[in-house]
Design a protein around this motif. Structure first.
Motif, mmCIF file in Angstrom:
data_model
loop_
_atom_site.group_PDB
_atom_site.id
_atom_site.type_symbol
_atom_site.label_atom_id
_atom_site.label_comp_id
_atom_site.label_asym_id
_atom_site.label_seq_id
_atom_site.Cartn_x
_atom_site.Cartn_y
_atom_site.Cartn_z
ATOM 1 N N ALA A 88 0.911 -1.298 0.038
ATOM 2 C CA ALA A 88 -0.099 0.171 -0.168
ATOM 3 C C ALA A 88 0.711 1.203 0.058
ATOM 4 O O ALA A 88 1.882 1.354 0.782
ATOM 5 C CB ALA A 88 -0.761 -0.136 1.060
ATOM 6 N N GLY A 89 0.524 2.205 -0.797
ATOM 7 C CA GLY A 89 1.481 3.410 -0.852
ATOM 8 C C GLY A 89 0.530 4.333 -1.861
ATOM 9 O O GLY A 89 0.096 4.087 -2.541
ATOM 10 N N VAL A 90 1.184 5.749 -1.496
ATOM 11 C CA VAL A 90 0.668 6.746 -2.327
ATOM 12 C C VAL A 90 1.819 7.736 -2.311
ATOM 13 O O VAL A 90 3.052 7.605 -1.881
ATOM 14 C CB VAL A 90 -0.495 7.614 -1.503
ATOM 15 N N THR A 91 1.792 8.519 -3.513
ATOM 16 C CA THR A 91 2.834 9.754 -3.703
ATOM 17 C C THR A 91 2.064 10.965 -3.903
ATOM 18 O O THR A 91 0.897 10.896 -3.934
ATOM 19 C CB THR A 91 3.636 9.191 -4.970
ATOM 20 N N TRP A 92 2.942 11.855 -4.158
ATOM 21 C CA TRP A 92 2.428 13.257 -4.174
ATOM 22 C C TRP A 92 3.366 14.207 -4.963
ATOM 23 O O TRP A 92 4.686 14.292 -4.678
ATOM 24 C CB TRP A 92 2.116 14.150 -3.086
ATOM 25 N N GLY A 93 3.185 14.592 -6.164
ATOM 26 C CA GLY A 93 4.352 15.073 -6.876
ATOM 27 C C GLY A 93 4.235 16.589 -6.937
ATOM 28 O O GLY A 93 3.078 17.239 -7.385
ATOM 29 N N GLN A 94 5.220 17.504 -6.425
ATOM 30 C CA GLN A 94 5.107 18.923 -6.451
ATOM 31 C C GLN A 94 6.446 19.527 -5.869
ATOM 32 O O GLN A 94 7.139 18.868 -5.070
ATOM 33 C CB GLN A 94 4.040 19.144 -5.333
ATOM 34 N N ASP A 95 6.590 20.705 -6.202
ATOM 35 C CA ASP A 95 8.111 21.289 -5.661
ATOM 36 C C ASP A 95 8.129 21.043 -4.289
ATOM 37 O O ASP A 95 7.331 21.512 -3.471
ATOM 38 C CB ASP A 95 7.973 22.630 -6.370
ATOM 39 N N ALA A 96 9.364 20.544 -3.670
ATOM 40 C CA ALA A 96 9.598 20.366 -2.225
ATOM 41 C C ALA A 96 9.412 21.724 -1.446
ATOM 42 O O ALA A 96 9.045 21.669 -0.179
ATOM 43 C CB ALA A 96 10.908 19.902 -1.884
ATOM 44 N N LEU A 97 9.570 22.950 -2.061
ATOM 45 C CA LEU A 97 9.425 24.099 -1.559
ATOM 46 C C LEU A 97 7.946 24.451 -1.281
ATOM 47 O O LEU A 97 7.521 25.553 -0.624
ATOM 48 C CB LEU A 97 10.178 25.332 -2.245
ATOM 49 N N GLU A 98 7.171 23.791 -2.012
ATOM 50 C CA GLU A 98 5.720 24.312 -1.927
ATOM 51 C C GLU A 98 4.777 23.143 -1.730
ATOM 52 O O GLU A 98 3.690 23.491 -1.455
ATOM 53 C CB GLU A 98 5.340 24.738 -3.554
ATOM 54 N N VAL A 99 4.987 21.894 -1.413
ATOM 55 C CA VAL A 99 4.204 21.062 -1.095
ATOM 56 C C VAL A 99 3.401 21.104 0.330
ATOM 57 O O VAL A 99 4.289 21.413 1.161
ATOM 58 C CB VAL A 99 4.924 19.465 -1.099
ATOM 59 N N PRO A 100 2.291 20.925 0.162
ATOM 60 C CA PRO A 100 1.539 21.304 1.836
ATOM 61 C C PRO A 100 2.061 20.422 2.852
ATOM 62 O O PRO A 100 2.057 19.177 2.327
ATOM 63 C CB PRO A 100 -0.101 21.268 1.255
#
Length: 249
Positions: A88-100
């Motif tokens: 089981a796993g998820v990801t979230w792609g976003q600039d590390a400076l901006e990720v919530p």
């Protein structure tokens, strides 16, 4: 015992979290083909549509790895298991400076805490029987950093690095009970999680992979079978990269 007989899972029971799709389902199919009884855990019943076609005799469990009570209920339905695969796993792609921050916490909670909770529930029973196999599905992202143009998902990378550390630590702690804890670190495979990323970056990934391609369906299941079967009974605390040589660069 002959070599091929060591890969048989006849008489074994395996529970695969995140087993309704993607690499989790591929691994579950491989374990079933080797003779194991298979239980699959997913968050929603609707997720099992593909799995029902491929493993119709599996036990289908709805549960949430973030909820210890939900996991306890799923394990109670399955009964004693010999093999646990934490896929089981998820990801979230976003600039590390901006990720919530809430997305960082969600990724870590599912990918690390969920695997920890499932592992210790399984291990309590495995300990009483003196044997068990736990396989964590990590990632090459947990072994090395990724340029933003290839993958911009720092929380995911952090979670997989933590999962690798957890694998090694639990292997040391639970080895005396006969529980083997290992991990696979897949490279890039075509899954629902990677389809958007590969649509943009597959050529870059190929260029950074000595074998010059992404993984193919079926290439992870065989590696998982090895680490879940008696063939690997003297292997614990290890991380096997199935990545076309990417981490060798």
């Amino acid at each position: 015992m002959k070599v091929l007989e060591q890969f048989s899972l006849n008489g074994k029971t395996a529970l695969v979290t995140g087993g309704s799709r993607g690499l989790g389902l591929e691994i579950a199919c491989g374990l079933r083909e080797a003779g194991a009884k298979v239980a699959l855990l997913a968050r929603r019943e609707s997720f099992f549509e593909e799995a029902l076609k491929l493993i119709p005799d599996a036990l289908f469990l709805v549960g949430n790895v973030q909820d210890e009570g939900s996991l306890e209920a799923a394990f109670a339905r399955t009964g004693p298991i010999d093999i646990l695969v934490n896929a089981a796993g998820v990801t979230w792609g976003q600039d590390a400076l901006e990720v919530p921050v809430e997305k960082i916490r969600e990724v870590l909670d599912i990918n690390v805490t969920g695997a920890f909770l499932a592992s210790r529930i399984a291990a309590r029973n495995m300990k009483t029987r003196g044997y068990g196999k736990i396989l964590n599905i990590a990632s090459v992202a947990g072994l090395a950093g990724s340029p933003s143009e290839v993958m911009d998902a720092a929380a995911y990378s952090a979670s997989k690095g933590a999962l690798i550390a957890l694998t090694r630590d639990l292997a040391v702690k639970w080895g005396p009970y006969g529980i083997r804890v290992n991990a696979l670190a897949p490279g890039f495979f075509p899954t629902r999680m990677t389809e958007k990323l590969l649509a943009r970056t597959e050529q870059l990934v190929r260029e950074r992979t000595p074998l010059g391609r992404i993984g193919k369906t079926g290439e992870l299941a065989a590696a998982a079978l090895y680490l879940c079967s008696p063939a690997s009974d003297y292997v614990t605390g290890q991380v096997l990269a199935v990545d076309g040589g990417m981490t060798a660069l």
